[in-house]
Design a protein around this motif. Sequence first.
Motif, PDB file in Angstrom:
ATOM      1  N   ASP A 194      -5.800  18.613   7.121  1.00  0.00           N
ATOM      2  CA  ASP A 194      -6.125  19.414   5.931  1.00  0.00           C
ATOM      3  C   ASP A 194      -4.990  20.380   5.595  1.00  0.00           C
ATOM      4  O   ASP A 194      -4.631  20.545   4.427  1.00  0.00           O
ATOM      5  N   PHE A 195      -4.416  21.022   6.609  1.00  0.00           N
ATOM      6  CA  PHE A 195      -3.311  21.952   6.373  1.00  0.00           C
ATOM      7  C   PHE A 195      -2.114  21.228   5.767  1.00  0.00           C
ATOM      8  O   PHE A 195      -1.512  21.697   4.790  1.00  0.00           O
ATOM      9  N   MET A 196      -1.764  20.088   6.338  1.00  0.00           N
ATOM     10  CA  MET A 196      -0.600  19.342   5.847  1.00  0.00           C
ATOM     11  C   MET A 196      -0.823  18.832   4.422  1.00  0.00           C
ATOM     12  O   MET A 196       0.082  18.875   3.592  1.00  0.00           O
ATOM     13  N   VAL A 197      -2.035  18.357   4.137  1.00  0.00           N
ATOM     14  CA  VAL A 197      -2.331  17.857   2.786  1.00  0.00           C
ATOM     15  C   VAL A 197      -2.342  19.004   1.785  1.00  0.00           C
ATOM     16  O   VAL A 197      -1.830  18.873   0.666  1.00  0.00           O
ATOM     17  N   THR A 198      -2.880  20.149   2.166  1.00  0.00           N
ATOM     18  CA  THR A 198      -2.884  21.308   1.276  1.00  0.00           C
ATOM     19  C   THR A 198      -1.464  21.746   0.961  1.00  0.00           C
ATOM     20  O   THR A 198      -1.149  22.083  -0.179  1.00  0.00           O
ATOM     21  N   ARG A 199      -0.627  21.694   1.941  1.00  0.00           N
ATOM     22  CA  ARG A 199       0.748  22.170   1.752  1.00  0.00           C
ATOM     23  C   ARG A 199       1.651  21.147   1.078  1.00  0.00           C
ATOM     24  O   ARG A 199       2.485  21.506   0.246  1.00  0.00           O
ATOM     25  N   TYR A 200       1.503  19.849   1.411  1.00  0.00           N
ATOM     26  CA  TYR A 200       2.447  18.830   0.937  1.00  0.00           C
ATOM     27  C   TYR A 200       1.803  17.750   0.057  1.00  0.00           C
ATOM     28  O   TYR A 200       2.500  16.877  -0.435  1.00  0.00           O
ATOM     29  N   GLY A 201       0.499  17.762  -0.088  1.00  0.00           N
ATOM     30  CA  GLY A 201      -0.170  16.770  -0.926  1.00  0.00           C
ATOM     31  C   GLY A 201      -0.540  15.515  -0.144  1.00  0.00           C
ATOM     32  O   GLY A 201      -0.197  15.359   1.029  1.00  0.00           O
ATOM     33  N   GLU A 202      -1.226  14.600  -0.820  1.00  0.00           N
ATOM     34  CA  GLU A 202      -1.687  13.356  -0.191  1.00  0.00           C
ATOM     35  C   GLU A 202      -0.535  12.468   0.253  1.00  0.00           C
ATOM     36  O   GLU A 202      -0.705  11.585   1.071  1.00  0.00           O
ATOM     37  N   PHE A 203       0.648  12.691  -0.313  1.00  0.00           N
ATOM     38  CA  PHE A 203       1.810  11.873   0.033  1.00  0.00           C
ATOM     39  C   PHE A 203       2.119  11.931   1.526  1.00  0.00           C
ATOM     40  O   PHE A 203       2.654  10.982   2.088  1.00  0.00           O
ATOM     41  N   VAL A 204       1.788  13.016   2.171  1.00  0.00           N
ATOM     42  CA  VAL A 204       2.121  13.199   3.579  1.00  0.00           C
ATOM     43  C   VAL A 204       1.284  12.281   4.487  1.00  0.00           C
ATOM     44  O   VAL A 204       1.631  12.073   5.641  1.00  0.00           O
ATOM     45  N   LEU A 205       0.227  11.681   3.955  1.00  0.00           N
ATOM     46  CA  LEU A 205      -0.613  10.776   4.739  1.00  0.00           C
ATOM     47  C   LEU A 205      -0.219   9.325   4.478  1.00  0.00           C
ATOM     48  O   LEU A 205      -0.063   8.915   3.338  1.00  0.00           O
ATOM     49  N   TYR A 206      -0.080   8.546   5.536  1.00  0.00           N
ATOM     50  CA  TYR A 206       0.157   7.111   5.358  1.00  0.00           C
ATOM     51  C   TYR A 206      -1.110   6.413   4.869  1.00  0.00           C
ATOM     52  O   TYR A 206      -1.036   5.420   4.161  1.00  0.00           O
ATOM     53  N   ARG A 207      -2.257   6.908   5.282  1.00  0.00           N
ATOM     54  CA  ARG A 207      -3.545   6.364   4.829  1.00  0.00           C
ATOM     55  C   ARG A 207      -4.275   7.447   4.049  1.00  0.00           C
ATOM     56  O   ARG A 207      -5.023   8.235   4.626  1.00  0.00           O
ATOM     57  N   PRO A 208      -4.041   7.508   2.720  1.00  0.00           N
ATOM     58  CA  PRO A 208      -4.662   8.575   1.925  1.00  0.00           C
ATOM     59  C   PRO A 208      -6.183   8.520   1.998  1.00  0.00           C
ATOM     60  O   PRO A 208      -6.778   7.464   2.193  1.00  0.00           O
ATOM     61  N   ARG A 209      -6.790   9.664   1.825  1.00  0.00           N
ATOM     62  CA  ARG A 209      -8.248   9.761   1.863  1.00  0.00           C
ATOM     63  C   ARG A 209      -8.852   9.178   0.593  1.00  0.00           C
ATOM     64  O   ARG A 209      -8.202   9.098  -0.443  1.00  0.00           O
ATOM     65  N   MET A 210     -10.116   8.813   0.684  1.00  0.00           N
ATOM     66  CA  MET A 210     -10.845   8.320  -0.483  1.00  0.00           C
ATOM     67  C   MET A 210     -11.239   9.526  -1.335  1.00  0.00           C
ATOM     68  O   MET A 210     -11.986  10.389  -0.888  1.00  0.00           O
ATOM     69  N   SER A 211     -10.698   9.588  -2.553  1.00  0.00           N
ATOM     70  CA  SER A 211     -11.028  10.670  -3.476  1.00  0.00           C
ATOM     71  C   SER A 211     -10.847  10.157  -4.897  1.00  0.00           C
ATOM     72  O   SER A 211     -10.427   9.016  -5.106  1.00  0.00           O
ATOM     73  N   GLU A 212     -11.162  11.004  -5.864  1.00  0.00           N
ATOM     74  CA  GLU A 212     -11.026  10.589  -7.263  1.00  0.00           C
ATOM     75  C   GLU A 212      -9.581  10.251  -7.601  1.00  0.00           C
ATOM     76  O   GLU A 212      -9.322   9.389  -8.428  1.00  0.00           O
ATOM     77  N   GLN A 213      -8.635  10.929  -6.979  1.00  0.00           N
ATOM     78  CA  GLN A 213      -7.232  10.675  -7.268  1.00  0.00           C
ATOM     79  C   GLN A 213      -6.737   9.373  -6.648  1.00  0.00           C
ATOM     80  O   GLN A 213      -5.724   8.830  -7.077  1.00  0.00           O
ATOM     81  N   THR A 214      -7.422   8.868  -5.634  1.00  0.00           N
ATOM     82  CA  THR A 214      -6.934   7.678  -4.932  1.00  0.00           C
ATOM     83  C   THR A 214      -7.810   6.439  -5.124  1.00  0.00           C
ATOM     84  O   THR A 214      -7.590   5.443  -4.449  1.00  0.00           O
ATOM     85  N   TYR A 215      -8.786   6.496  -6.028  1.00  0.00           N
ATOM     86  CA  TYR A 215      -9.608   5.302  -6.265  1.00  0.00           C
ATOM     87  C   TYR A 215      -8.754   4.125  -6.696  1.00  0.00           C
ATOM     88  O   TYR A 215      -8.948   3.005  -6.224  1.00  0.00           O
ATOM     89  N   LEU A 216      -7.807   4.351  -7.612  1.00  0.00           N
ATOM     90  CA  LEU A 216      -6.957   3.267  -8.083  1.00  0.00           C
ATOM     91  C   LEU A 216      -6.126   2.703  -6.942  1.00  0.00           C
ATOM     92  O   LEU A 216      -5.940   1.489  -6.844  1.00  0.00           O
ATOM     93  N   LEU A 217      -5.658   3.552  -6.060  1.00  0.00           N
ATOM     94  CA  LEU A 217      -4.875   3.109  -4.918  1.00  0.00           C
ATOM     95  C   LEU A 217      -5.701   2.220  -3.989  1.00  0.00           C
ATOM     96  O   LEU A 217      -5.224   1.193  -3.510  1.00  0.00           O
ATOM     97  N   TRP A 218      -6.943   2.593  -3.751  1.00  0.00           N
ATOM     98  CA  TRP A 218      -7.792   1.843  -2.833  1.00  0.00           C
ATOM     99  C   TRP A 218      -8.392   0.596  -3.466  1.00  0.00           C
ATOM    100  O   TRP A 218      -8.471  -0.449  -2.818  1.00  0.00           O
ATOM    101  N   TYR A 219      -8.846   0.700  -4.712  1.00  0.00           N
ATOM    102  CA  TYR A 219      -9.562  -0.421  -5.335  1.00  0.00           C
ATOM    103  C   TYR A 219      -8.708  -1.212  -6.317  1.00  0.00           C
ATOM    104  O   TYR A 219      -9.110  -2.286  -6.754  1.00  0.00           O
ATOM    105  N   GLY A 220      -7.534  -0.726  -6.683  1.00  0.00           N
ATOM    106  CA  GLY A 220      -6.673  -1.412  -7.643  1.00  0.00           C
ATOM    107  C   GLY A 220      -6.282  -2.816  -7.208  1.00  0.00           C
ATOM    108  O   GLY A 220      -6.416  -3.767  -7.998  1.00  0.00           O
TER     109      GLY A 220
END
Length: 157
Positions: free
Chosen positions: A82-108
């Motif tokens: 959570d700290f890393m994502v808050t500071r650097y955004g979802e880009f810092v995760l190799y496996r982004p979390r499921m959220s409204e911003q990543t639906y296209l990434l997961w289901y596209g």
Amino acid sequence: MVRQVLLVVLLSFSSLASAAIDTYQFKDDATRERFQSLSTELRCPKCQNQNIADSNSPIAKDLRDELYRMLENGADDEQVIDFMVTRYGEFVLYRPRMSEQTYLLWYGPAALLLIGVIVVLLISGKRKKTEPGKPDGNLSDAEKQRLDQILKQEQNK
């Protein structure tokens, strides 16, 4: 004299090589394993496709230091992420979390695959209806007779 110069040069290079290695003292093996796991799961913000464990950039070193500090202070994995994502955004995760911003990434990709299958089925269905060399069902009786005459003439040649 030459040996002494060579020895000084070799020692200076060896100190540079050892300077890039981080050494952390952990209180137990479980914390060490968590550190290694998290450092391979977190992406370096500067290096496009390297995790912070493999990157030599200064920001990756800072992230490893921050990760070490948080683990030593008793933070769990979720708090660190959570700290890393808050500071650097979802880009810092190799496996982004499921959220409204990543639906296209997961289901596209699945949606594109489904659309591709539908298009292929529609195209192959149209080809089955109108095979080359066979008259389709939209001809009138007069047109069918004329077509038969033309085909017989072609066969007789």
